[in-house]
Scaffold this active site. Structure first.
Site, PDB file in Angstrom:
ATOM      1  CG  HIS A   1     -35.332 -10.775  -6.207  1.00 29.10           C
ATOM      2  ND1 HIS A   1     -34.606 -11.254  -7.273  1.00 29.10           N
ATOM      3  CD2 HIS A   1     -34.442 -10.139  -5.414  1.00 29.10           C
ATOM      4  CE1 HIS A   1     -33.332 -10.939  -7.113  1.00 29.10           C
ATOM      5  NE2 HIS A   1     -33.207 -10.258  -5.988  1.00 29.10           N
TER       6      HIS A   1
ATOM      7  CG  ASP B   1     -35.841 -12.545 -10.142  1.00 30.89           C
ATOM      8  OD1 ASP B   1     -36.737 -11.836  -9.651  1.00 30.89           O
ATOM      9  OD2 ASP B   1     -34.675 -12.589  -9.706  1.00 30.89           O
TER      10      ASP B   1
ATOM     11  N   GLY C   1     -27.816  -6.237  -3.315  1.00 31.68           N
ATOM     12  CA  GLY C   1     -27.798  -4.904  -3.893  1.00 31.68           C
ATOM     13  C   GLY C   1     -27.392  -4.905  -5.352  1.00 31.68           C
ATOM     14  CG  ASN C   2     -23.808  -6.495  -7.273  1.00 28.29           C
ATOM     15  OD1 ASN C   2     -23.036  -6.813  -6.363  1.00 28.29           O
ATOM     16  ND2 ASN C   2     -23.495  -5.608  -8.205  1.00 28.29           N
ATOM     17  CB  SER C   3     -30.661  -8.359  -7.059  1.00 31.86           C
ATOM     18  OG  SER C   3     -30.179  -9.455  -6.341  1.00 31.86           O
TER      19      SER C   3
ATOM     20  CG  LEU D   1     -46.033 -30.745 -24.260  1.00 29.71           C
ATOM     21  CD1 LEU D   1     -46.561 -30.462 -25.666  1.00 29.71           C
ATOM     22  CD2 LEU D   1     -44.573 -31.189 -24.327  1.00 29.71           C
ATOM     23  N   GLY D   2     -48.422 -29.562 -21.046  1.00 30.15           N
ATOM     24  CA  GLY D   2     -49.281 -30.341 -20.156  1.00 30.15           C
ATOM     25  C   GLY D   2     -48.748 -31.714 -19.849  1.00 30.15           C
ATOM     26  CB  VAL D   3     -45.898 -33.578 -20.329  1.00 31.69           C
ATOM     27  CG1 VAL D   3     -46.686 -33.881 -21.581  1.00 31.69           C
ATOM     28  CG2 VAL D   3     -44.780 -32.587 -20.613  1.00 31.69           C
ATOM     29  CG  MET D   4     -44.687 -34.898 -13.683  1.00 27.30           C
ATOM     30  SD  MET D   4     -45.386 -35.958 -12.402  1.00 27.30           S
ATOM     31  CE  MET D   4     -46.988 -35.172 -12.213  1.00 27.30           C
ATOM     32  CB  ILE D   5     -40.693 -34.156 -18.108  1.00 29.36           C
ATOM     33  CG1 ILE D   5     -40.302 -32.818 -17.478  1.00 29.36           C
ATOM     34  CG2 ILE D   5     -41.605 -33.959 -19.308  1.00 29.36           C
ATOM     35  CD1 ILE D   5     -39.536 -31.897 -18.395  1.00 29.36           C
TER      36      ILE D   5
END
Length: 471
Positions: free
Chosen positions: A112, A142, A213-215, A270-274
């Protein structure tokens, strides 16, 4: 007289005891001077410049194009005073931090920090300023990697973030509010923190003072080794409030190595909704403890469905690693290479069983990439998009749509208020089915009027007005 002497002796004893205790406490507190002297040369300040389009100051009140008080008199056609239309492009600058990971010029920072930057300038500890190129970035973690043309640069030693313990002393060096090479210190408050929309990062939580600014700057252990990248803070004021979050260096370096070597980040899929396993759900599934990740739905074309997983299965382990809660599963799967076979320990119908699954390649929406151009028609809109998989569409309750991966800050979409992460559902009353259909539709959009765009954001639908200025 004797009584006064006894009182004096007692007070002297207490004073000596207090001084000894204070001396012992001082000896227990860490001294960061050697750490800073050794590490400071490898920490850099990062400044970015990007061109942005001025917005009409009479738009954007409370998320609406026209304030209600003006709408009463003018309706939706608020007259824009002369000189207050779409302004000329102008420069916007921002600051961040980073650190050198190789003496030939590779630098690590946050994605970012350099997002949308047209120019990136790195300032070293010796005050040299070097232009940098973006090697690649990964929005999900990020993490970004930069490259400057220089040799024999001072580098930082990397530690093992898996060895961190809660209560351990840590320090940060960065450029809060532009004050170069500021040092702050604190302790590790927690590990393996999951933040909203950051399922792939087990954050290190600290009470180290981190500010804008620390990012992108390094988080050190007492050995002077980098154990994390300072990335986020929790704040209601815009400044430090005691909760800071860093990306573990082990996670960051895995991403950085892929960006440097392959130009993109690939993750297992994996293709799952958890969903989490509550105590009541655990009891209903015949479990003693509420742990694991409950599969609520599967992508019918995904690896999980092909490998025999079912809705209602509770995944307890991945290759022997415990899945304590649902947030653990995406990390374990995501850090495994696509095409790998993983052994899943799961609970089904009240019984434990094992299942081997071959992981797929995470869809494009999850990949970090090296800096590449976008399709010309998407560029016309000022956006880059990725496809939604079947499970995600089902979860959102929509039939089509594409996800906005990034927004050109000087483009038409940004001027309309479109944000990265939005789901683009329709343009000019035409439903969006996929990215290729969006490309075709973008060619036909008019430039003589604004067109309505329907978005899905944070669980609700909203419309924005998009106006193109030309091809």
């Amino acid at each position: 007289m004797m009584r006064m002497l006894r009182h004096f002796s007692l007070w002297m004893l207490l004073a000596v005891t207090l001084m000894a205790w204070q001396g012992a406490m001082a000896r227990e507190l860490p001294d960061f001077t050697e750490l800073v002297e050794e590490a400071a040369p490898g920490v850099v300040n990062i400044s970015t410049t990007r061109m942005v389009q001025s917005r009409n100051p009479f738009q954007g009140f409370g998320g609406e194009e026209v304030p209600e008080i003006f709408r009463h008199f003018f309706g939706d056609r608020f007259p824009v005073p002369p000189g207050h239309g779409a302004g000329k492009p102008h420069e916007r600058q921002s600051l961040g931090s980073g650190f050198i990971i190789s003496d030939d010029g590779y630098i690590m920072t946050n994605a970012h920090v350099v997002d949308g930057a047209d120019e990136i300038l790195v300032r070293l500890n010796d005050r040299r300023e070097l232009p940098a190129e973006l090697v690649g970035s990964d929005e999900r973690t990020d993490v970004a990697v930069l490259k400057v043309n220089s040799d024999d640069l001072p580098t930082l030693r990397l530690g093992d973030s898996d060895d961190l313990k809660v209560g351990e002393w840590v320090a940060a060096i960065g450029s809060p509010f532009g004050f170069d090479h500021s040092v702050t210190a604190g302790i590790v408050s927690a590990i393996d923190r999951t933040l909203p929309r950051d399922a792939y990062v087990p954050f290190i939580q600290t009470d180290v003072a981190i500010n804008p600014g620390n990012s992108g700057g390094p988080l050190f252990n007492l050995e002077g080794e980098v154990v994390g990248i300072n990335s986020q803070i929790f704040t209601r004021s815009g400044g430090f409030m005691g909760l800071s979050f860093a990306i573990p260096i082990n996670v960051a370096m895995d991403v950085a190595d892929q960006l440097r070597n392959d130009g993109e980040v690939r993750r297992g899929w994996l293709g799952v909704m958890i969903q989490p396993v509550s105590r009541d759900l655990a009891e209903s599934f015949g479990m003693d403890d509420p742990r694991g990740a409950l599969i609520a739905d599967l992508d019918p074309d995904g690896p999980a469905a092909a490998g025999g997983l079912q809705a209602g299965d509770i995944i307890l382990e991945v290759d022997g690693a415990r899945v304590d809660d649902s947030s653990t599963l995406p990390r374990l799967i995501g850090r495994t290479a696509p095409g790998s076979d993983v052994e899943l320990e799961l609970m089904r119908d009240g019984k434990r069983r094992s299942l081997e699954i071959t992981l797929g390649d995470w869809p494009e929406s999850g990949r970090g990439t090296a800096d590449k151009g976008h399709d010309s028609q998407q560029a016309r809109l000022g956006i880059a998009v990725t496809e939604l998989d079947v499970a995600e569409r089902k979860r959102l309750g929509i039939e089509g749509g594409v996800r906005i991966a990034s927004v050109d800050p000087s483009g038409a979409a940004a001027a309309a208020g479109v944000q990265a992460g939005d789901i683009l559902v329709s343009i000019d009353h035409q439903a969006i089915t996929d990215a290729s259909q969006l490309v075709s539709l973008a060619r036909e959009l008019p430039t003589d009027r604004a067109v309505p765009v329907r978005l899905y954001r944070d669980g609700r639908s909203l419309f924005v007005a998009l106006r193109l200025t030309g091809d």
